[in-house]
Write a protein that holds these residues in place. Structure first.
Motif, PDB file in Angstrom:
ATOM      1  N   ASP A  90      34.860  19.135  30.556  1.00  0.00           N
ATOM      2  CA  ASP A  90      34.847  19.510  29.134  1.00  0.00           C
ATOM      3  C   ASP A  90      34.499  20.985  28.964  1.00  0.00           C
ATOM      4  OD1 ASP A  90      35.504  16.951  28.420  1.00  0.00           O
ATOM      5  OD2 ASP A  90      33.462  16.339  27.911  1.00  0.00           O
ATOM      6  N   LEU A  91      33.572  21.460  29.761  1.00  0.00           N
ATOM      7  CA  LEU A  91      33.187  22.870  29.674  1.00  0.00           C
ATOM      8  C   LEU A  91      34.351  23.770  30.068  1.00  0.00           C
ATOM      9  CD1 LEU A  91      30.619  24.426  28.921  1.00  0.00           C
ATOM     10  CD2 LEU A  91      30.065  24.547  31.350  1.00  0.00           C
ATOM     11  N   LEU A  92      35.084  23.383  31.102  1.00  0.00           N
ATOM     12  CA  LEU A  92      36.249  24.150  31.524  1.00  0.00           C
ATOM     13  C   LEU A  92      37.321  24.140  30.438  1.00  0.00           C
ATOM     14  CD1 LEU A  92      37.847  25.710  33.677  1.00  0.00           C
ATOM     15  CD2 LEU A  92      38.566  23.506  34.629  1.00  0.00           C
ATOM     16  N   ASN A  93      37.556  22.970  29.838  1.00  0.00           N
ATOM     17  CA  ASN A  93      38.549  22.878  28.770  1.00  0.00           C
ATOM     18  C   ASN A  93      38.147  23.713  27.552  1.00  0.00           C
ATOM     19  OD1 ASN A  93      40.172  21.125  30.254  1.00  0.00           O
ATOM     20  ND2 ASN A  93      39.092  19.308  29.510  1.00  0.00           N
ATOM     21  N   ASP A  94      36.833  23.738  27.266  1.00  0.00           N
ATOM     22  CA  ASP A  94      36.370  24.578  26.156  1.00  0.00           C
ATOM     23  C   ASP A  94      36.659  26.048  26.430  1.00  0.00           C
ATOM     24  OD1 ASP A  94      35.473  22.369  24.836  1.00  0.00           O
ATOM     25  OD2 ASP A  94      33.361  22.609  25.390  1.00  0.00           O
ATOM     26  N   GLY A  95      36.505  26.442  27.692  1.00  0.00           N
ATOM     27  CA  GLY A  95      36.816  27.826  28.045  1.00  0.00           C
ATOM     28  C   GLY A  95      38.282  28.151  27.830  1.00  0.00           C
ATOM     29  N   LEU A  96      39.152  27.231  28.247  1.00  0.00           N
ATOM     30  CA  LEU A  96      40.591  27.445  28.027  1.00  0.00           C
ATOM     31  C   LEU A  96      40.914  27.475  26.530  1.00  0.00           C
ATOM     32  CD1 LEU A  96      42.010  25.089  30.802  1.00  0.00           C
ATOM     33  CD2 LEU A  96      41.840  27.585  30.853  1.00  0.00           C
ATOM     34  N   LEU A  97      40.237  26.628  25.756  1.00  0.00           N
ATOM     35  CA  LEU A  97      40.464  26.600  24.313  1.00  0.00           C
ATOM     36  C   LEU A  97      40.054  27.928  23.667  1.00  0.00           C
ATOM     37  CD1 LEU A  97      41.359  24.911  21.897  1.00  0.00           C
ATOM     38  CD2 LEU A  97      39.006  24.085  21.687  1.00  0.00           C
ATOM     39  N   ILE A  98      38.972  28.510  24.155  1.00  0.00           N
ATOM     40  CA  ILE A  98      38.551  29.810  23.637  1.00  0.00           C
ATOM     41  C   ILE A  98      39.643  30.851  23.891  1.00  0.00           C
ATOM     42  CG2 ILE A  98      36.920  31.711  23.998  1.00  0.00           C
ATOM     43  CD1 ILE A  98      34.756  29.640  24.466  1.00  0.00           C
ATOM     44  N   GLY A  99      40.212  30.818  25.105  1.00  0.00           N
ATOM     45  CA  GLY A  99      41.282  31.765  25.420  1.00  0.00           C
ATOM     46  C   GLY A  99      42.481  31.600  24.509  1.00  0.00           C
ATOM     47  N   GLU A 100      42.874  30.357  24.275  1.00  0.00           N
ATOM     48  CA  GLU A 100      44.010  30.114  23.383  1.00  0.00           C
ATOM     49  C   GLU A 100      43.684  30.564  21.962  1.00  0.00           C
ATOM     50  OE1 GLU A 100      44.700  25.998  23.822  1.00  0.00           O
ATOM     51  OE2 GLU A 100      45.683  26.166  25.778  1.00  0.00           O
ATOM     52  N   GLY A 101      42.432  30.306  21.537  1.00  0.00           N
ATOM     53  CA  GLY A 101      42.023  30.727  20.199  1.00  0.00           C
ATOM     54  C   GLY A 101      42.052  32.234  20.041  1.00  0.00           C
ATOM     55  N   VAL A 102      41.618  32.956  21.080  1.00  0.00           N
ATOM     56  CA  VAL A 102      41.651  34.424  21.034  1.00  0.00           C
ATOM     57  C   VAL A 102      43.070  34.925  20.832  1.00  0.00           C
ATOM     58  CG1 VAL A 102      41.353  36.492  22.458  1.00  0.00           C
ATOM     59  CG2 VAL A 102      39.539  34.783  22.352  1.00  0.00           C
ATOM     60  N   LEU A 103      44.011  34.339  21.536  1.00  0.00           N
ATOM     61  CA  LEU A 103      45.397  34.783  21.413  1.00  0.00           C
ATOM     62  C   LEU A 103      45.961  34.491  20.020  1.00  0.00           C
ATOM     63  CD1 LEU A 103      46.697  33.711  24.916  1.00  0.00           C
ATOM     64  CD2 LEU A 103      46.575  36.034  24.043  1.00  0.00           C
ATOM     65  N   LEU A 104      45.665  33.303  19.510  1.00  0.00           N
ATOM     66  CA  LEU A 104      46.174  32.965  18.178  1.00  0.00           C
ATOM     67  C   LEU A 104      45.581  33.879  17.107  1.00  0.00           C
ATOM     68  CD1 LEU A 104      46.127  29.059  18.407  1.00  0.00           C
ATOM     69  CD2 LEU A 104      48.119  30.564  18.468  1.00  0.00           C
ATOM     70  N   VAL A 105      44.282  34.161  17.236  1.00  0.00           N
ATOM     71  CA  VAL A 105      43.637  35.070  16.281  1.00  0.00           C
ATOM     72  C   VAL A 105      44.245  36.456  16.380  1.00  0.00           C
ATOM     73  CG1 VAL A 105      41.469  36.230  15.722  1.00  0.00           C
ATOM     74  CG2 VAL A 105      41.483  33.775  16.183  1.00  0.00           C
ATOM     75  N   LEU A 106      44.551  36.890  17.600  1.00  0.00           N
ATOM     76  CA  LEU A 106      45.164  38.207  17.775  1.00  0.00           C
ATOM     77  C   LEU A 106      46.535  38.278  17.108  1.00  0.00           C
ATOM     78  CD1 LEU A 106      44.305  39.218  21.464  1.00  0.00           C
ATOM     79  CD2 LEU A 106      43.639  40.403  19.361  1.00  0.00           C
TER      80      LEU A 106
END
Length: 547
Positions: A229-245
């Motif tokens: 779950d912690l690893l998936n949260d990290g990947l989700l943060i990365g995807e969120g950063v790109l979408l926000v950008l």
């Protein structure tokens, strides 16, 4: 110590060349983006030269990236190899008494689990480093397109970095918990395997042990899920950063900077281009942090092993005896175990004054806990005496010559270990197979090309194989710690009535730890210990009658 620092130290002079290759890969990757943007908005007709340029850049990126990733994986593999060798050298350089303070299971668990953790994540770490270089060049390209866009990118990345700092704390906590949970599960699994026979005689006991094993497995499952779950949260943060950008770039020109449509398009292309490298960084950060924690645990283990090695005397290669042993004297020898944490006085063997000569069989006897095995470890140089001296043929056994002293001893301890090959003995198949026949093991095991065909034998049969190895070594001092305890009456009789007299006749100095009082007459001397002290020293006549 960080993994990156280990890689840098391993690469030595190559690290600059490797860094240059990685930079070429990152630059080629970004130039592909720049060329695509430029070509897409070029007014003139595109010709074949553009395609050639694209293909050249792709080839440059592929070759450089392939080389960098392969070398990175190779370097990480070498780092892991050197760690294993270092730990092995520290274990080999330690003395038994101080090495016993660190559990062998702990050493094996750390050196296997943590090094596998680093090795298995080598690919992720290589992608992380490669993607970081690409991101650096991409950031430069975005800065050239728009400084406001760069500032916005940095703000968003700083927010994401803050989230990762919090996740790192959780990862450290989970890693520590997982280590204990894994060890607990392995202990319960060993209970089921090693105690299988005992569990068959008590359904209640078996039910309770299985219940604990199930609970340990469930705890391990939960710990693994939390890590995932912690690893998936990290990947989700990365995807969120790109979408926000993407959203930020689209609305950037409305609230912050007046950008033309062409620049907005270029920025969007750059942000979309960042998706792969950024996910490579996000996906590699967690494995990189986990690798660093594994290295920290290994560093702690190496630190404890270093302390053990520092306590051990430096062993030299002096050999004053040249393979001959006539008389061994223990002069006022004593050995004290380290003090207990509860303040109780530690167990002590001695001081003892004993003498052993070639062509003599000496029994060391006494009740359980009397100090027999400890005395044998001192007499064989495995334990350094706390006081007194051990002298062989008038020469004091010390750090300078203890290795040569041990080379003259063939020992079988009660907790013996049987190697699958005849290490250190060369090709002795014919002699070994004759001894196998003599030990009545023909048809059960044989020696082929220096290796036993099987070790799946009873304890008594495996002890016979250990005796075969000891006889092949043909050393002047023989030590047998409860060898006959697991033998049937026939081989117990053979050991005391035939084998020991043969060794005596060959001039061997034989020390036997035994409880078999009916065979005490087979000895030349009987040393009786009680609570670490010499209770009696009895000389026995050669004809078997007491003098």
């Amino acid at each position: 110590m960080s993994l990156l620092r280990c890689i840098s130290a391993e690469a030595e002079e190559e690290r600059w060349r490797l860094l240059l290759v990685a930079n070429f890969a990152g630059l080629a990757n970004v130039l592909i983006l720049v060329s695509i943007n430029a070509s897409a908005h070029a007014a003139e007709q595109r010709d074949g030269s553009s395609l050639v340029k694209f293909l050249a850049l792709i080839a440059l990126y592929a070759l450089c990236s392939r080389h960098a990733k392969r070398r990175m994986s190779s370097l990480i593999g070498m780092v892991v190899h050197r760690i294993r060798v270092r730990v092995g050298d520290r274990v080999a350089g330690a003395e038994l008494a101080v090495l016993e303070r660190i559990q062998a299971s702990e050493i094996c668990d750390l050196i296997t689990e943590n090094t596998m953790m680093i090795s298995d994540r080598a690919g992720f770490v290589a992608v992380l480093l490669q993607s970081s270089v690409i991101l650096a060049f991409a950031v430069i390209y975005i800065a050239c397109l728009s400084l406001p866009a760069l500032m916005l990118l940095l703000v968003i990345c700083l927010v994401a970095a803050g989230l990762f700092v919090g996740m790192r704390r959780d990862l450290i906590r989970l890693t520590q918990q997982n280590a204990g949970t894994r060890v607990g599960f392995m202990e319960r699994l060993m209970d089921l395997l090693a105690g299988f026979k005992e569990l068959q005689f008590s359904r209640r006991r078996g039910s309770e042990v299985r219940a604990e094993a199930v609970a340990a497995s469930d705890a391990l499952r939960a710990a693994t899920i939390r890590s995932s779950d912690l690893l998936n949260d990290g990947l989700l943060i990365g995807e969120g950063v790109l979408l926000v950008l993407v959203i930020a770039v689209v609305y950037l020109h409305q609230g912050v900077a007046a950008l033309d449509a062409g620049t907005i398009t270029h920025l969007l292309a750059a942000v979309m281009f960042l998706w792969g490298p950024l996910m490579g960084v996000i996906g590699g950060i967690m494995p990189y942090m986990r690798s660093n924690m594994a290295l920290a645990q290994i560093d702690d283990l190496e630190g404890r092993l270093d302390a053990v090695v520092r306590e051990a005397p430096t062993i030299a290669d002096e050999d004053p005896w040249h393979g001959r042993a006539h008389g061994l004297v223990a002069a006022g020898v004593a050995y004290r175990y380290p003090a207990h944490d509860d303040g109780d006085a530690p167990f002590c063997v001695g001081p003892l004054d004993l003498e052993f000569v070639a062509g003599e069989v000496v029994f060391i006897v006494g009740g359980n806990g009397s100090g027999k095995s400890t005395l044998v470890k001192v007499l064989t140089g495995l334990y350094v005496p706390s006081e007194g001296q051990l002298r062989l043929d008038g020469v004091v056994v010390g750090a300078a010559n203890v290795a040569a002293f041990r080379d003259m001893i063939a020992a079988i301890f009660s907790d013996f270990y049987l190697f699958p090959r005849l290490y250190g003995l060369g090709e002795r198949d014919a002699e070994a197979n004759l001894l196998i026949e003599q030990m009545q093991l023909t048809g059960k095991v044989a020696l082929a090309d220096g290796a036993f065909t099987t070790l799946a034998l009873s304890t008594g049969q495996r002890k016979r194989l250990a005796m075969i190895v000891a006889l092949l070594e043909d050393r002047p001092i023989c030590v047998f710690d409860e060898w006959a305890a697991d033998q049937d009456p026939e081989f117990r009789q053979y050991f005391y009535a035939e084998l020991l007299p043969q060794l005596r006749a060959r001039g061997k100095m034989v020390l036997v730890v035994s409880h078999d009082d009916r065979y005490f007459h087979c000895a030349d001397k009987v040393v009786t210990l009680e609570y670490g002290r010499l209770r009696a020293l009895e000389h026995v006549a050669r004809d078997g009658a007491a003098p």
